[in-house]
Design a protein around this motif. Structure first.
Motif, PDB file in Angstrom:
ATOM      1  N   UNK A 491       0.793  -1.272  -0.041  1.00 16.80           N
ATOM      2  CA  UNK A 491       0.345  -0.171  -0.240  1.00 16.80           C
ATOM      3  C   UNK A 491       1.315   1.348  -0.478  1.00 16.80           C
ATOM      4  N   UNK A 492       0.130   2.323  -1.365  1.00 20.03           N
ATOM      5  CA  UNK A 492       1.368   3.240  -1.401  1.00 20.03           C
ATOM      6  C   UNK A 492       0.811   4.777  -0.834  1.00 20.03           C
ATOM      7  N   UNK A 493      -1.003   4.591  -1.080  1.00 23.61           N
ATOM      8  CA  UNK A 493      -1.630   5.556  -0.721  1.00 23.61           C
ATOM      9  C   UNK A 493      -2.651   5.364  -0.118  1.00 23.61           C
ATOM     10  N   UNK A 494      -2.738   5.470   1.258  1.00 18.47           N
ATOM     11  CA  UNK A 494      -4.924   5.514   1.707  1.00 18.47           C
ATOM     12  C   UNK A 494      -5.674   7.558   2.018  1.00 18.47           C
ATOM     13  N   UNK A 516       3.586   6.281   0.984  1.00 16.04           N
ATOM     14  CA  UNK A 516       4.086   7.538   0.367  1.00 16.04           C
ATOM     15  C   UNK A 516       3.021   8.700   0.732  1.00 16.04           C
ATOM     16  N   UNK A 517       1.791   8.088   0.951  1.00 17.57           N
ATOM     17  CA  UNK A 517       0.517   9.691   0.859  1.00 17.57           C
ATOM     18  C   UNK A 517      -0.638   8.477   2.300  1.00 17.57           C
ATOM     19  N   UNK A 518      -0.495   9.997   3.242  1.00 10.96           N
ATOM     20  CA  UNK A 518      -1.798   9.490   3.997  1.00 10.96           C
ATOM     21  C   UNK A 518      -2.225  10.040   4.265  1.00 10.96           C
ATOM     22  N   UNK A 519      -3.962  10.507   3.588  1.00  4.79           N
ATOM     23  CA  UNK A 519      -4.562  11.460   4.300  1.00  4.79           C
ATOM     24  C   UNK A 519      -5.961  11.094   5.324  1.00  4.79           C
ATOM     25  N   UNK A 520      -5.928  10.878   6.695  1.00  4.98           N
ATOM     26  CA  UNK A 520      -7.163  10.844   7.173  1.00  4.98           C
ATOM     27  C   UNK A 520      -7.818  12.313   7.422  1.00  4.98           C
ATOM     28  N   UNK A 532       6.158   5.443  15.856  1.00  5.05           N
ATOM     29  CA  UNK A 532       6.978   4.084  14.905  1.00  5.05           C
ATOM     30  C   UNK A 532       8.265   4.596  14.071  1.00  5.05           C
ATOM     31  N   UNK A 533       9.421   4.201  13.462  1.00  3.66           N
ATOM     32  CA  UNK A 533      10.160   4.355  12.867  1.00  3.66           C
ATOM     33  C   UNK A 533      10.315   4.228  11.782  1.00  3.66           C
ATOM     34  N   UNK A 534       8.783   3.061  11.126  1.00  5.45           N
ATOM     35  CA  UNK A 534       9.258   2.239   9.957  1.00  5.45           C
ATOM     36  C   UNK A 534       8.937   2.734   8.250  1.00  5.45           C
ATOM     37  N   UNK A 535       8.395   4.258   8.669  1.00  6.80           N
ATOM     38  CA  UNK A 535       7.288   4.583   7.586  1.00  6.80           C
ATOM     39  C   UNK A 535       8.391   5.600   7.175  1.00  6.80           C
ATOM     40  N   UNK A 536       9.330   5.239   6.618  1.00  8.15           N
ATOM     41  CA  UNK A 536      10.138   6.278   5.673  1.00  8.15           C
ATOM     42  C   UNK A 536       9.437   7.073   4.664  1.00  8.15           C
ATOM     43  N   UNK A 537       8.801   5.730   4.016  1.00  7.82           N
ATOM     44  CA  UNK A 537       8.732   6.744   2.623  1.00  7.82           C
ATOM     45  C   UNK A 537       7.574   7.689   2.747  1.00  7.82           C
TER      46      UNK A 537
END
Length: 893
Positions: A491-494, A516-520, A532-537
């Motif tokens: 998953x790259x975009x939410x 890459x993109x998160x919009x909530x 968390x530190x794993x969402x480096x993209x």
């Protein structure tokens, strides 16, 4: 005769070594240092005719072909300056391909050397720097049958002469250069030309006039130029061999005499036809009549050509081998009338951006049973989605967005074994559950359901897909974010904004390492973002307008380690604490929105390190202290001006997917940001967002002077410092804000005069200095300032001017503007209107005060009356004694 054969044999023995000519072998070894090709065995003593990429004549054993395409792989070596004389030893050379080798030409005698290769029939120099003069010597290549100069960065116009020397030329490839001007008339002498590819240049003129005489043409490609293209193609009536016409992105025009060319009958049978127009015109075009006589079409493509009437589905009746049917943005109306017989060969059907009405035919799966791509974007289609889509076992993309489709999504919208990878139903009137409960689409990668009326929770039936992009924003969804979203490893975009989702953001989101993109934004989410530190993209984060809480400084664990973050929106939440220092580590950030929280303390100098920012919104917080002068270090270049920035924002973000089914893996998603400018809350998208520059520090507790260094923001469009406690004068340096459109300094404690230099701001549309302590005249009502009324200046007691309907008078009854032209300080200034009002009010207050005291205290009242009587009597006798007025009779009671 025998002696001649013996002599020939002796000559071969002298020249050959192990099978190939020795001098050619030596030249090949010399070339080997610049190219990557290998002999089949050891270099010394081997037969060069057996080497990779080398072809020899079977009888003479001389080299006839060198295929060195893309063989100079070590780019660190820099450009290779080709010396054509290295190839002159190959007397029988017929094919030479040097494409994609970073070649540069030193053109001294190079063209003459090519002329000496008098057996050369094919020359390919694609993606080489041949120089502009190379094409001017085109007449030297008299033996060529194929010439390819694609992507060679050739500028200028084609030579008007010498093309007649290329009487054997059959294929000419000049695509992707910078050639301009018209096609030379001498082109007509290339009577053997079968293939002409000149796409991706700047050629102009009428295509019919330029190429109509090349009757030997079989394939013509002129896309991405500036040609004028008569839509009837009647000038090509004598082209009996023509099978391909590719002319997208030119200027399509009507014929000067439509009735003359309406019923012409072509001699050719096309297989491929593509045409699109770069201009939008109100002129209606007639659909080309020659298509009535075409029966071999496999592809037809029209875009942005304003036709009339219904879609010509009769093309399917005439062309049973049609595979690709694309009539996009052509103003077609009416309903879709499918052909009467099935067309099993059709793979793509695209009628997007028209005005087609009615329902989607329910028998579409029977007529196009093997369809792979169906696109009907932005029409006026209504009614329910046909359940027959589930019978299309080859369907890969189904795009029906921006219509008026209604009802629920059918349970059988796609077969379980279908390769459906892209499903777009956004911007319709669909209702009901978000996704059929029993539907399983394991291959679904891109899902767009935004802008509908879907209700309920996010269904678990989605969990079995392989989504890379999920957009379910602007619906009526409720419930919590499901934990199983963390299982979508690709998953790259939410996009889930503007729903009614609630609860916490689950820790499982930390598993989305490719996100890459998160919009909530625009939900009721609470708590804090998972640490968390794993969402480096992550590049685009929008969490605004929720109920997220906690100290903003703690979010540094999530975002401070992200070196690629482009936009961060945490506005309109319940975050608190001081402005964190870790913000300064986001050096790639373009957009920072933290408005509407409880942030306090000073704006840290670390913010000045974020030189790539284009939008800063820190409004509606409790920030205090002065505005850091180092903010002037932020250059405020548009994203388009920044190196690499256009890759991030123009037309939205670009997401590269992973798919092996031939789907368009480069997905454009529209980045959007809510920002207040010109006193209006607006939403900016794509291209407009990429050009916007603004800063909003309003509704805080900032104090001190406005740093004059902020005048260095010469590219800024919107600046809002209102509703603070700023003091001092308006900096004269603000006259340097030449691109500014909205400047709001209202509700502060600014004093002094409005700098007259601000009248140089020619793009200013909104201006407000209301509710301050400014004095002196307003600016002359000229240019942009002629549009600003009283509300822009109100509640500044010592401000005057035409906009306030209050004249400016100084001592001596002179207009202040006449005194010193409205420059600097405010010494000696008296506003007579204000003075008169103040005096009258003070006089009335004194009288009322005396009357109140006398009414309350009887002793003072008697004393006051005795005092008044004494004063009157004294004045009377003084008047009589000094002016001799005894003959006047005055009676006092």
């Amino acid at each position: 005769m025998a002696m001649a054969l013996i002599s020939l044999q002796q000559l071969r023995l002298l020249c050959l070594c192990e099978g190939c000519w020795e001098q050619e072998r030596i030249s090949l070894l010399k070339l080997k240092a610049s190219f990557s090709f290998q002999p089949s065995s050891s270099v010394e003593g081997s037969d060069c005719c057996e080497w990779e990429l080398v072809e020899c004549n079977n009888i003479t054993r001389r080299v006839i072909s060198l295929d060195l395409n893309h063989r100079r792989n070590d780019w660190h070596l820099g450009p290779w300056y080709l010396n054509v004389s290295d190839f002159l030893v190959f007397d029988d050379l017929q094919i030479l391909d040097l494409s994609s080798n970073f070649i540069h030409f030193c053109l001294q005698n190079q063209v003459q050397d090519f002329r000496d290769l008098d057996n050369l029939m094919k020359l390919s120099l694609d993606f080489s720097s041949v120089g502009d003069n190379f094409i001017q010597s085109i007449g030297a290549f008299t033996s060529l049958k194929i010439l390819s100069l694609c992507g060679c960065d050739i500028n200028g116009i084609l030579p008007y002469k010498d093309w007649s020397n290329l009487k054997y030329l059959e294929e000419l490839y000049l695509r992707h250069n910078n050639l301009s001007g018209t096609i030379p008339l001498s082109f007509v002498n290339m009577t053997s030309l079968r293939v002409l590819e000149i796409s991706g240049n700047k050629f102009s003129g009428n295509i019919a006039t330029a190429l109509a005489s090349l009757t030997s043409l079989e394939s013509l490609s002129f896309s991405y130029n500036q040609f004028q293209v008569p839509v009837s193609f009647a000038s090509f009536a004598n082209h009996s061999n023509l099978t391909v016409i590719d002319g997208i992105e030119n200027e399509v025009i009507p014929d000067p005499n439509p009735t003359q060319f309406h019923n012409w009958i072509p001699k050719f049978q096309l297989q491929v036809f593509s045409l699109s127009s770069t201009i939008n015109t109100n002129t209606t075009l007639s659909f080309p009549n020659f298509f009535l006589y075409q029966h071999n079409l496999t592809k037809i493509h029209f875009t942005n050509c304003k036709f009339q009437g219904e879609i010509p589905t009769w093309l399917f009746e005439n062309n049973t081998n049609l595979k690709y049917f694309k009539l996009k943005s052509c103003s077609f109306t009416g309903q879709i009338q499918l052909p009467s017989h099935p067309n099993p060969n059709l793979l793509q059907f695209d009628v997007s951006f028209n005005a087609i009405r009615g329902r989607i035919p329910s028998n579409i799966s029977l007529i196009f049973p093997n369809l792979q791509h169906l696109t009907m974007t932005r029409n006026e289609l209504g009614g329910p989605i046909p359940g027959s889509f589930g019978q299309m076992n080859s369907l890969m993309t189904l795009v029906l967005d921006h219509n008026y489709l209604s009802g629920e999504i059918p349970e059988n919208i796609s077969a379980s074994s279908s390769p459906l990878g892209l499903l777009d139903l956004s911007a319709n009137n669909l209702t009901g559950k978000l996704f059929p409960t029993l539907l399983t689409l394991s291959g679904l990668c891109y899902l767009y359901f935004d802008g509908n009326g879907f209700e309920g929770t996010i269904p678990k039936s989605l969990s079995n897909s392989s989504l890379q992009v999920l957009d379910i924003s602007r619906n009526q969804l409720v419930g919590e974010l499901p934990l199983w979203i963390g299982n979508w490893s690709n998953l790259q975009v939410i996009y889930m904004s503007d729903n009614h989702l609630e609860g916490f953001i689950p820790i499982e989101f930390c598993k989305l390492e490719n996100l890459v993109a998160l919009d909530l934004s625009g939900n009721n989410l609470s708590g804090s973002f998972p640490s968390c530190t794993s969402m480096t993209c992550l590049k685009y984060v929008h969490l605004g307008n929720n109920k997220l809480s906690g100290v903003l400084g703690r979010y540094g664990r999530v975002f401070s380690s992200n070196s690629s973050l482009v936009s961060l929106d945490l506005g309109d939440n319940d975050l608190n604490g001081r402005f964190p220092d870790w913000i300064g580590s986001l050096t790639t950030l373009n957009i920072l929105i933290l408005r509407g929280n409880g942030l306090m303390g000073r704006i840290p100098n670390q913010l000045c390190l974020m030189t790539g920012l284009t939008i800063i919104d820190l409004s509606h917080n409790s920030l205090s202290g002065p505005i850091p002068s180092c903010l002037s270090n932020i250059t405020f270049k548009t994203i388009e001006q920044q190196v690499g920035g256009i890759e991030n924002f123009t037309r939205g973000m670009r997401i590269r997917g992973h798919d092996s089914r031939g789907l368009n893996s480069l997905i454009y998603l529209q980045e959007q940001v809510d920002f207040t400018t010109k006193m209006l809350d607006q939403r900016f998208y794509g291209n407009v967002l990429a050009l916007l520059i603004g800063i909003d520090l309003s509704h805080n507790e900032l104090e001190g002077d406005i740093p004059p260094e902020l005048g260095n923001w010469t590219e800024i469009h919107s600046l809002n410092l209102s509703h603070n406690y700023l003091t001092g004068q308006i900096p004269v340096s603000f006259s340097n804000l030449r691109q500014i459109e909205s400047l709001d300094l209202s509700f502060n404690k600014l004093n002094g005069r409005i700098p007259s230099q601000l009248s140089q701001l020619n793009f200013l549309a909104v201006f407000s200095v209301a509710h301050n302590n400014l004095s002196g005249p307003t600016l002359d009502r000229e240019g942009q300032f002629s549009t600003f009324e009283e509300s822009s200046y109100e509640d500044n007691p010592f401000l005057c001017g035409p906009s306030l309907h209050k004249s400016c008078i100084i001592n001596g009854g002179q207009d202040e503007d006449d005194d010193d032209g409205g420059g600097g300080g405010g010494g000696g200034f008296i506003d007579m209107g204000v003075f008169n009002i103040t005096f009258a009010v003070s006089y009335i207050l004194i009288l009322l005060g005396i009357a109140a005291v006398l009414y309350i205290n009887p002793y003072w009242r008697r004393a006051w009356f005795y005092f008044i009587e004494f004063v009157i009597n004294s004045c009377y006798y003084f008047f009589v004694d000094n002016l001799n007025l005894s003959n006047y009779h005055v009676i006092f009671h």
